[in-house]
Design an enzyme around this catalytic site. Structure first.
Site, PDB file in Angstrom:
ATOM      1  N   CYS A   1      45.032  47.688  57.132  1.00  0.00           N
ATOM      2  CA  CYS A   1      45.577  46.454  57.719  1.00  0.00           C
ATOM      3  C   CYS A   1      45.128  45.233  56.932  1.00  0.00           C
ATOM      4  CB  CYS A   1      45.138  46.334  59.173  1.00  0.00           C
ATOM      5  SG  CYS A   1      45.685  44.822  59.978  1.00  0.00           S
ATOM      6  N   CYS A  43      44.390  42.135  58.935  1.00  0.00           N
ATOM      7  CA  CYS A  43      43.065  42.113  59.572  1.00  0.00           C
ATOM      8  C   CYS A  43      41.950  41.866  58.554  1.00  0.00           C
ATOM      9  CB  CYS A  43      42.763  43.448  60.250  1.00  0.00           C
ATOM     10  SG  CYS A  43      44.125  44.236  61.094  1.00  0.00           S
ATOM     11  N   ASP A  44      42.026  42.483  57.400  1.00  0.00           N
ATOM     12  CA  ASP A  44      40.849  42.585  56.529  1.00  0.00           C
ATOM     13  C   ASP A  44      40.927  41.844  55.193  1.00  0.00           C
ATOM     14  OD1 ASP A  44      39.741  44.201  58.448  1.00  0.00           O
ATOM     15  OD2 ASP A  44      40.326  46.077  57.488  1.00  0.00           O
TER      16      ASP A  44
END
Ligand code: NDP
Length: 334
Positions: free
Chosen positions: A154, A157-158
């Site tokens: 992701c 997200c990261d």
């Protein structure tokens, strides 16, 4: 992982529940499932949540979550899910930390559905399906061990953890292009690794990616192994040319795998309508499936947005749809 404190409760329940008819059973426990449970608990429906052994969904596999509104400093994925779970419980949601093994769903308005956990049947007037989706894995050496230590599924997200670092994206679909465009705002370099010379993604998304200076496309290659450095974090990936078989190595700190998702819809396969990829089909903007009293929410339905916040939002919608259904639909004789 079994959660021991729920075992005794489960055993007690096994001897009690067979004659009862629940208002609503929620199957699944990511942001969608727990949000549905929270709303229905607050509507005094006393929902029963079959949350699975690995409760919490995909967020249990992430570290810092920095894009969930309400947490300006960020929050760890597992901690966020504990909050979701605790909040649902506080208002009366009952949790069973086990897997739903089978369902028998009625196709009649007001009909009774049955959800099994092992050999225990739970009869219920409404069901909210929120089993989520799994990131499709490559299945290569080092992938599992380095997940969360450089290997991620992701970028939304990261990506921020890979500022000024060299990275790769694996995949050639729209997700891979979208992840690459996002990641390129942080990483010094993004190399898209695709197994075919042609990218599956839509033209406009490919053009966007090709117009960015720090994105390169490398085809036809597959990753054959992720390799850790002395610190235990990702250091490089071994690549294999699909046509020539030649092996090479690329030094990277981050690898984002975007080769699609697999909705967890096996439980309802052949009963509830799904699309050709296995995502549960819902009517319009609602959470209504083709069966009356059966609702679906979160990544089980959504192959576009796939965010914790959108899943939570759809869990809320499912709770309201279920609440209105229970209010408006007389129960058929059991
Ligand atoms: P896709 O199935 O479209 O693409 C998957 C990609 O991964 C393909 O390039 C595929 O290669 C590759 N792949 C699959 N398995 C492997 C493997 N084992 N090893 C290496 N490569 C592999 O999935 P997406 O998640 O990208 O998209 C899903 C749907 O969501 C699509 O309909 C897409 O259009 C949509 N979407 C739309 C967006 C938007 O419009 N903004 C954003 C994101 C997704 P191959 O081509 O060879 O099969």
């Amino acid at each position: 992982m079994k959660h021991p404190e729920y075992h005794s409760e489960l055993k007690t329940r096994k001897n009690q529940m067979s004659a009862e008819i629940e208002n609503v059973v929620v199957v699944g426990s990511g942001p969608a499932g727990y949000t549905a449970a929270l709303y229905m608990a607050r509507a005094n429906l006393s929902p029963l949540v079959i949350e699975g052994f690995m409760w919490g969904g995909l967020l249990q596999q992430t570290t810092d979550v920095e894009n969930y509104p309400g947490f300006p400093e960020g929050i760890m994925g597992p901690e966020l899910m504990e909050h979701f779970r605790g909040q649902a419980e506080r208002f009366g949601a009952r949790l069973i930390t086990d897997q739903a093994s089978r369902v028998e769903l009625s196709d009649k308005p007001g009909g009774i559905h049955t959800v099994w956990v092992e050999d225990q049947a739970y009869r219920t007037r409404a069901v909210v399906l929120a089993m989520g989706a799994e990131h499709k894995k490559l299945g290569v050496a080092g992938e599992e061990e380095l997940s969360g230590r450089g290997v991620s599924y992701c970028a939304t997200c990261d990506a921020a953890f890979f500022r000024d670092k060299e990275t790769i994206i694996v995949g050639g679909g729209d997700s891979a292009m979208e992840e690459a465009s996002f990641l390129a705002k942080f990483a010094s370099k993004v190399t898209i690794i695709n197994r075919r010379a042609e990218l599956r993604a839509s033209k406009i998304m490919v053009e966007r990616v090709r117009s960015m200076d720090n994105i390169e496309v490398l085809t036809p290659y597959v990753v054959s192994e992720f390799v850790a450095g002395a610190d235990g974090a990702l250091e490089s990936a071994r690549l294999s040319n699909v046509e020539s078989g030649d092996e090479s190595k690329i030094d990277i700190k981050g690898a984002f795998i975007a080769v699609g998702h697999v909705p967890q819809s096996e439980l309802v396969k052949g009963t509830v309508e799904t699309d050709e990829n296995g995502y549960v089909a819902v009517a319009g903007r609602s959470t209504k499936t083709n069966l009356p009293g059966v609702f679906a929410a979160g990544d089980l339905v959504d192959h576009t947005y796939r965010q914790a916040i959108t899943a939570a939002g759809s869990g809320c919608q499912a709770a309201l749809d279920a609440e209105w259904y229970l209010r408006d639909t007389p129960q058929l004789p059991a």
